[in-house]
Design an enzyme around this catalytic site. Structure first.
Site, PDB file in Angstrom:
ATOM      1  N   ARG A   2     -34.089  26.528 -16.763  1.00  0.00           N
ATOM      2  CA  ARG A   2     -33.185  25.663 -16.003  1.00  0.00           C
ATOM      3  C   ARG A   2     -31.803  26.311 -16.045  1.00  0.00           C
ATOM      4  O   ARG A   2     -31.236  26.534 -17.109  1.00  0.00           O
ATOM      5  CB  ARG A   2     -33.175  24.232 -16.547  1.00  0.00           C
ATOM      6  CG  ARG A   2     -32.802  24.066 -18.001  1.00  0.00           C
ATOM      7  CD  ARG A   2     -32.616  22.578 -18.320  1.00  0.00           C
ATOM      8  NE  ARG A   2     -32.555  22.311 -19.750  1.00  0.00           N
ATOM      9  CZ  ARG A   2     -31.489  22.420 -20.518  1.00  0.00           C
ATOM     10  NH1 ARG A   2     -30.344  22.820 -19.975  1.00  0.00           N
ATOM     11  NH2 ARG A   2     -31.532  22.144 -21.797  1.00  0.00           N
ATOM     12  N   HIS A  27     -29.249  20.112 -19.008  1.00  0.00           N
ATOM     13  CA  HIS A  27     -30.420  19.236 -19.111  1.00  0.00           C
ATOM     14  C   HIS A  27     -30.225  18.027 -18.196  1.00  0.00           C
ATOM     15  O   HIS A  27     -31.103  17.668 -17.416  1.00  0.00           O
ATOM     16  CB  HIS A  27     -30.599  18.793 -20.560  1.00  0.00           C
ATOM     17  CG  HIS A  27     -31.654  17.754 -20.736  1.00  0.00           C
ATOM     18  ND1 HIS A  27     -32.995  18.041 -20.627  1.00  0.00           N
ATOM     19  CD2 HIS A  27     -31.571  16.432 -21.009  1.00  0.00           C
ATOM     20  CE1 HIS A  27     -33.699  16.930 -20.816  1.00  0.00           C
ATOM     21  NE2 HIS A  27     -32.843  15.945 -21.048  1.00  0.00           N
ATOM     22  N   TYR A  83     -24.800  25.337 -26.691  1.00  0.00           N
ATOM     23  CA  TYR A  83     -25.966  25.862 -27.400  1.00  0.00           C
ATOM     24  C   TYR A  83     -26.630  27.067 -26.718  1.00  0.00           C
ATOM     25  O   TYR A  83     -27.555  27.638 -27.280  1.00  0.00           O
ATOM     26  CB  TYR A  83     -27.005  24.745 -27.597  1.00  0.00           C
ATOM     27  CG  TYR A  83     -27.435  24.041 -26.317  1.00  0.00           C
ATOM     28  CD1 TYR A  83     -28.428  24.567 -25.498  1.00  0.00           C
ATOM     29  CD2 TYR A  83     -26.856  22.832 -25.937  1.00  0.00           C
ATOM     30  CE1 TYR A  83     -28.825  23.933 -24.347  1.00  0.00           C
ATOM     31  CE2 TYR A  83     -27.241  22.176 -24.781  1.00  0.00           C
ATOM     32  CZ  TYR A  83     -28.236  22.728 -23.991  1.00  0.00           C
ATOM     33  OH  TYR A  83     -28.634  22.090 -22.836  1.00  0.00           O
TER      34      TYR A  83
END
Length: 375
Positions: A267, A271, A280
């Site tokens: 992706r 998210h 992250y």
């Protein structure tokens, strides 16, 4: 015998990252119109995604889960479905749902907080599942019910992310599917991250596809950013679900109908729009995966085959922009739902807690009015 008898560690690929057919690849037998439609649907899903994120940033829509980077997996797999087949989506399958007939305006309305956007009458699409992995047991149950009714022309394609494989519903659903040999295909969109948890922190298995062997059926690993490879393995898995080979030998999964497909992909964005992936993820990692983008990969192949040219690409781009713009206008033109509708359809009967919350909402409405409350 089905050709889907592969080692789950071997990744299936038709097009390489440059859009060239890999050596000895079996290119799916698709006509030019279908290939162009796949390309257009991928372009549409990407543009829709970009506009939807923009709407959320402008405060015109609630939290939204982006799909960019996953168009090849969604469009490739959904294109393989027959009319009678069903999909059981998670919350990110906007492109797959569109292929199956769901209007873009409906998807927008749902993420704008209007549950009427989840109205799926006449479509073989199960409602969006925001809880992780719950749709897996639903799909297994529906597939079993169809089998008991001798509906041999139906298969059930269930989408979920890599994070779902860490949930109990994944294991329960697949175990049940294997025991009862249901006509289901379990499609894992392995986009490398379960929100901020990387794939390697979720399972010590070499692949997620190999988990299928524990349940007595076959797992297949595919390049999820190669739409032709995704179409190929999904089509074969769906055919196997509906037409198992009773003469197959005793190797795991050869005579059983379910299949677990692990589609390796990424992706590109967050998210959801409530997430900050820069916390992250390395930007270098994102750029490496963007080099595998499924849209230019398919476009290159179609241009090389003489199916696409500049004029046709420009026409597709213009039609995609118009369709998405019209969908936004339609979604925003519909009267917003009554805030109290959030309490409907939670349970068959209101619980005490729901009644308390509904009464509290009414107090707020009396104090502030609907307009201020909705702001």
């Amino acid at each position: 015998m089905s050709t889907l008898q592969r080692d789950p560690r071997d990744r299936v690929q038709v097009l390489d990252e440059d859009g060239q057919v890999v050596d000895d690849a079996d290119v799916p037998d698709l006509d030019d119109d279908t290939l162009v439609q796949m390309y257009r649907n991928m372009r549409l899903a990407r543009h829709f995604d970009q506009r939807a994120v923009s709407l959320q940033r402008q405060g015109r829509m609630g939290t939204y889960p982006p799909l960019s980077g996953q168009e090849g997996a969604q469009i490739g797999s959904a294109t393989a479905l027959a009319e009678a087949d069903w999909i059981f989506p998670s919350y990110r399958e906007h492109g797959a749902a569109y292929v199956r007939g769901l209007e873009l305006s409906q998807t927008l309305r749902y993420w704008m907080g209007d549950e009427r956007g989840n109205s799926l009458e006449g479509l073989n699409i199960f409602p969006v599942a925001v809880p992780i992995a719950t749709q897996i047991v639903h799909a297994t149950g529906a597939a079993l019910a169809s089998d008991l009714k001798d509906e041999e022309d139906k298969a059930f394609l269930c989408y979920f992310g890599d994070g779902a494989t860490s949930e109990g519903d994944f294991h329960e659903g697949l175990n049940f599917a294997g025991v009862f040999d249901v006509p289901a295909v379990f499609f894992c969109n392995n986009n490398q991250w379960a929100i901020s948890v990387p794939r390697e922190k979720q399972s010590a298995s070499a692949t997620l596809a190999q988990k299928a062997h524990a349940y007595g059926f076959e797992g297949v690993l595919v390049d999820g950013m190669d739409p032709l490879a995704v179409y190929k393995v999904t089509h074969e898995a769906l055919e196997k679900a509906k037409n198992p080979d009773p003469a197959a030998d005793d190797a795991p999964g050869r005579a059983t109908r379910p299949t677990l497909i692990e589609a390796l992909q990424y992706r590109f964005g967050a998210h959801t729009t409530a997430d900050d992936p820069s916390v992250y993820r390395d930007e270098d990692e994102v750029e490496r995966w963007k080099a595998k983008d499924p849209i230019p990969r398919l476009e290159t192949y179609l241009r090389d085959e003489g199916i696409l040219d500049d004029e046709r690409v420009e026409a597709i781009e213009a039609s995609v922009e118009d369709e998405v713009a019209d969908a936004i206008t339609e979604a925003e033109s519909i009267e917003r739902p009554d805030p109290a509708s959030m309490f409907e359809n939670v349970y068959e009967e209101r619980t005490d807690r729901l009644r308390e919350q509904e009464a509290y909402l009414e107090q707020l409405r009396e104090r502030h009015g609907d307009e201020e409350l909705l702001e």
